[in-house]
Motif scaffolding. Structure first.
Motif, PDB file in Angstrom:
ATOM      1  N   ILE A 195       0.836  -1.206   0.000  1.00  0.00           N
ATOM      2  CA  ILE A 195       0.000   0.000   0.000  1.00  0.00           C
ATOM      3  C   ILE A 195       0.868   1.253   0.000  1.00  0.00           C
ATOM      4  O   ILE A 195       0.598   2.211  -0.742  1.00  0.00           O
ATOM      5  CB  ILE A 195      -0.974  -0.028   1.200  1.00  0.00           C
ATOM      6  N   ALA A 196       1.922   1.274   0.798  1.00  0.00           N
ATOM      7  CA  ALA A 196       2.814   2.437   0.843  1.00  0.00           C
ATOM      8  C   ALA A 196       3.458   2.677  -0.522  1.00  0.00           C
ATOM      9  O   ALA A 196       3.557   3.819  -0.983  1.00  0.00           O
ATOM     10  CB  ALA A 196       3.885   2.248   1.919  1.00  0.00           C
ATOM     11  N   ILE A 197       3.874   1.615  -1.186  1.00  0.00           N
ATOM     12  CA  ILE A 197       4.480   1.750  -2.512  1.00  0.00           C
ATOM     13  C   ILE A 197       3.431   2.166  -3.534  1.00  0.00           C
ATOM     14  O   ILE A 197       3.722   2.967  -4.429  1.00  0.00           O
ATOM     15  CB  ILE A 197       5.215   0.456  -2.909  1.00  0.00           C
ATOM     16  N   ALA A 198       2.205   1.678  -3.413  1.00  0.00           N
ATOM     17  CA  ALA A 198       1.139   2.097  -4.328  1.00  0.00           C
ATOM     18  C   ALA A 198       0.871   3.597  -4.194  1.00  0.00           C
ATOM     19  O   ALA A 198       0.581   4.269  -5.178  1.00  0.00           O
ATOM     20  CB  ALA A 198      -0.137   1.308  -4.049  1.00  0.00           C
ATOM     21  N   ARG A 249       7.835   5.902  -6.164  1.00  0.00           N
ATOM     22  CA  ARG A 249       9.234   6.350  -6.124  1.00  0.00           C
ATOM     23  C   ARG A 249       9.728   6.531  -4.699  1.00  0.00           C
ATOM     24  O   ARG A 249      10.785   7.089  -4.464  1.00  0.00           O
ATOM     25  CB  ARG A 249       9.374   7.659  -6.898  1.00  0.00           C
ATOM     26  N   THR A 250       8.954   6.049  -3.756  1.00  0.00           N
ATOM     27  CA  THR A 250       9.296   6.200  -2.345  1.00  0.00           C
ATOM     28  C   THR A 250      10.596   5.495  -2.010  1.00  0.00           C
ATOM     29  O   THR A 250      10.986   4.528  -2.670  1.00  0.00           O
ATOM     30  CB  THR A 250       8.153   5.680  -1.456  1.00  0.00           C
ATOM     31  N   ARG A 251      11.266   5.971  -0.977  1.00  0.00           N
ATOM     32  CA  ARG A 251      12.465   5.301  -0.472  1.00  0.00           C
ATOM     33  C   ARG A 251      12.039   4.284   0.569  1.00  0.00           C
ATOM     34  O   ARG A 251      11.063   4.491   1.303  1.00  0.00           O
ATOM     35  CB  ARG A 251      13.411   6.315   0.174  1.00  0.00           C
ATOM     36  N   LEU A 252      12.770   3.177   0.654  1.00  0.00           N
ATOM     37  CA  LEU A 252      12.426   2.144   1.630  1.00  0.00           C
ATOM     38  C   LEU A 252      12.480   2.689   3.051  1.00  0.00           C
ATOM     39  O   LEU A 252      11.713   2.270   3.910  1.00  0.00           O
ATOM     40  CB  LEU A 252      13.336   0.926   1.465  1.00  0.00           C
ATOM     41  N   ARG A 253      13.348   3.646   3.292  1.00  0.00           N
ATOM     42  CA  ARG A 253      13.428   4.301   4.603  1.00  0.00           C
ATOM     43  C   ARG A 253      12.086   4.965   4.951  1.00  0.00           C
ATOM     44  O   ARG A 253      11.628   4.885   6.083  1.00  0.00           O
ATOM     45  CB  ARG A 253      14.546   5.339   4.554  1.00  0.00           C
ATOM     46  N   ASP A 254      11.464   5.590   3.953  1.00  0.00           N
ATOM     47  CA  ASP A 254      10.182   6.247   4.179  1.00  0.00           C
ATOM     48  C   ASP A 254       9.051   5.229   4.352  1.00  0.00           C
ATOM     49  O   ASP A 254       8.136   5.427   5.144  1.00  0.00           O
ATOM     50  CB  ASP A 254       9.870   7.222   3.043  1.00  0.00           C
ATOM     51  N   VAL A 255       9.130   4.125   3.613  1.00  0.00           N
ATOM     52  CA  VAL A 255       8.151   3.049   3.776  1.00  0.00           C
ATOM     53  C   VAL A 255       8.256   2.488   5.186  1.00  0.00           C
ATOM     54  O   VAL A 255       7.244   2.279   5.862  1.00  0.00           O
ATOM     55  CB  VAL A 255       8.348   1.931   2.722  1.00  0.00           C
TER      56      VAL A 255
END
Length: 110
Positions: A22-25, A29-35
């Motif tokens: 859901i976070a990636i959806a 282009r999100t960073r894994l740190r932000d996820v």
């Protein structure tokens, strides 16, 4: 179970895999740190989940400069028997709303 004097434990219905997807959806282009921060899990856990999701065919990573861009494959059926016939897209769109065609591959859910 509650212990005397402690707050009620947080209950959740979604797995780490669902939260990460859901976070990636929401931001391909999100960073894994932000996820990790938004899902309240470690960055290492997010890396493992993304690897699982990629191996299962639910997402693809593409390197763009120094960052990754993720493309989701949401029209695959869920793998758990109790969720038979449900596409992963249904879960993601319930949480995110409509997922842009540029963010996800479109196929027929089987």
């Amino acid at each position: 179970m509650l212990h005397h004097g402690s707050p009620e434990p947080a209950r959740t219905f979604l797995t780490h895999h669902a939260r990460v997807l859901i976070a990636i959806a929401r931001d391909p282009r999100t960073r894994l740190r932000d996820v990790a921060a938004s899902c309240e899990i470690t960055e290492r856990a997010v890396q493992a989940v993304v690897t699982d999701l990629e191996q299962a065919g639910y997402l693809r990573r593409e390197r763009v400069g120094r960052r990754n861009r993720y493309t989701l494959s949401l029209d695959q059926p869920s793998r758990h028997p109790i969720e038979a016939g449900l596409c992963v897209r249904a879960l993601v769109e319930l949480a995110v709303g409509h997922v842009d065609r540029h963010q996800a591959d479109t196929q027929v859910c089987q």
